[in-house]
Write an enzyme that holds these catalytic residues in place. Sequence first.
Site, PDB file in Angstrom:
ATOM      1  N   TYR A 129       1.026  -1.025   0.142  1.00 11.49           N
ATOM      2  CA  TYR A 129      -0.081  -0.110   0.060  1.00 11.49           C
ATOM      3  C   TYR A 129       1.039   1.213  -0.072  1.00 11.49           C
ATOM      4  O   TYR A 129       0.509   2.618   0.149  1.00 11.49           O
ATOM      5  CB  TYR A 129      -1.057   0.430   1.844  1.00 11.49           C
ATOM      6  CG  TYR A 129      -2.285  -0.830   1.118  1.00 11.49           C
ATOM      7  CD1 TYR A 129      -3.336  -0.520  -0.015  1.00 11.49           C
ATOM      8  CD2 TYR A 129      -2.115  -2.296   1.543  1.00 11.49           C
ATOM      9  CE1 TYR A 129      -4.050  -1.666  -0.036  1.00 11.49           C
ATOM     10  CE2 TYR A 129      -3.257  -3.212   1.102  1.00 11.49           C
ATOM     11  CZ  TYR A 129      -3.892  -3.280   0.860  1.00 11.49           C
ATOM     12  OH  TYR A 129      -5.000  -3.939   0.098  1.00 11.49           O
ATOM     13  N   PHE A 419     -10.539  -3.948  11.570  1.00 16.40           N
ATOM     14  CA  PHE A 419     -11.310  -3.719  10.371  1.00 16.40           C
ATOM     15  C   PHE A 419     -11.388  -4.316   9.197  1.00 16.40           C
ATOM     16  O   PHE A 419     -11.993  -4.076   8.102  1.00 16.40           O
ATOM     17  CB  PHE A 419     -12.139  -2.195  10.407  1.00 16.40           C
ATOM     18  CG  PHE A 419     -11.044  -1.113   9.852  1.00 16.40           C
ATOM     19  CD1 PHE A 419     -10.795  -0.554   8.750  1.00 16.40           C
ATOM     20  CD2 PHE A 419     -10.584  -0.806  11.150  1.00 16.40           C
ATOM     21  CE1 PHE A 419      -9.894   0.147   8.548  1.00 16.40           C
ATOM     22  CE2 PHE A 419      -8.771   0.473  10.390  1.00 16.40           C
ATOM     23  CZ  PHE A 419      -8.774   0.279   8.969  1.00 16.40           C
TER      24      PHE A 419
END
Length: 419
Positions: A129, A419
Site C-alpha cells: 500500500y 476492521f
Amino acid sequence: MTTGEAAALTVRPLAAEEWDGWYRRLEIAFGGEEEEAEERALYRSLTEVHRALVVCDGAEPVGGGGAFSFRMAVPGGAVLPVAGVTMVGVLPTHRRRGGLSVLMRRLLDDVRAAREPLAALTASEPGIYGRFGFGAAAWRTAVTVPCHRVSLPVADNPALRLRLADPVEASPACEELYASLVPLRPGRLERRPGWERHPLLDVPSSRGGYSPRQCVLAEDTESGRLLGYARYSSKVSWTEAGNAAGRVKVQDIEAVTPQVYARLWRYLIDMDLVDIVEAGNLPVDDPLLHLVSDVRRLEARLADSLHLRLVDVGAALESRGYAQPVDAVLEVVDGFCPWNTGRWRLRSAGPGRATSCVRTGAPADLVLDVRELGAAYLGGATLAALAGAGLVTELRAGALAQVSRAFASDVAPWLPHGF
C-alpha cells in the site's frame, strides 16, 4: 484486442443483493476459508453497501473492496472523519492485472468526494500500500507474560472491587468507558452503532481450545461506577508431572486510571492454574512495559498496525494539534492523488491554538512523499527518523527539527481493533 491479451479490469458499485457472492470472493482472495455464520452476519450488518465496490473482468465479478465511515482521534484530541478501507481483494486468477490499482483509484476518489481528509487500513501485506500513499502510522506490541517469572506490585485499594460479568450484559457500560478514552490516544476509533458487537464476537470454531469470552469489571465500591474492564479467554492444561500450565489470552483491557489498569493486570497474572498470559495488541508505550519487574520476560514483539493516508493534505494538517509552534513550507509529492502535490505552508502557534495549512509559492523547507506524511501524522514515526532513512529532505537548516517536534504526540498512536 490481440489473441491472449487480457481485457482491463473495471470497477462498479456493489448492489445489496450481491453481498453474499461479493463476500465469498473476498474470502477466496484471502485464502478460501469460509467464516462462521455469526461472523459473516456481523460483517454483513456492518458493511456500508453504498461504499462497497466490485472489481470486474468484463461482466464477471473477480474482486472488490469498500470503506467504513469511521471517526478517529488525532493528536490534540480532535476526532476526525476517516475512511476505513477494508475487504480489498482480487481472485487468484486475476492477480497482477491492475485490479488493485483501479480499485484504489475509485476508493480514494470516493473518499475525496465524501470530504474525508484521511483514509486508513490494516494491511495483510504491508508492502502493497505504500505506492498508494499509505504510511505505517501506528504499531502494536504483543507480549507473553510468564506469570511466575515476573511480579507486578499493586497496592490494595478497598475502594475498588473486581466482578465477573457476562460480556454482553456488561457491554453498554464498557462501551461508555471506551468512548471516554477515544480522544486521549491518536489512532483510536469511535465505535459507530453496530460496532459495539465487534469485540463481543466469539465464534466457537475460532477459540482454539480456549474458553468462551469472559469479562472482569473494576468498579468503584461506593458508587458502582465502572473504572475499567478486561475481556479474555482461558485454557487449562497440565504438564506431564501434573502441574498446571494454563494460558490466558487477553482480548482488550481498558481503565480510566493507572492504578485500575495495574490492578486488572495483576488479576490476570494472579489467576489460579495459569502459567502464561498473552496479549496480542497493546500500544508500543503500554504501561505494562513499565509495571512488570522484568520487561525482558515479556518477549515483546513489534508489528505494524494502522496504515494512514492523507487524502486532503490541507484539511488533515489543519485539523490536528501540534506540540510546539511551527511555521514551515512542506513540499508534498503525491503520485497517486495529484491534487495534494505542491507546497503547503503549515502554521500553528502550538497546543490548543488555531492552525492553518494553505498552498504557497514560497520556497520549501522540507520535501517528502505523502506516504511519509501519513506515517508521521499521528505522531508514531518522527520526521527526523524518516529523514535518517533518506525519506524526508531538509532544504532549510533547522526546519526538520522544528517540524518533527511539532508533529510529536505525548502517547504513541494505537489502533485498538481491526476492521
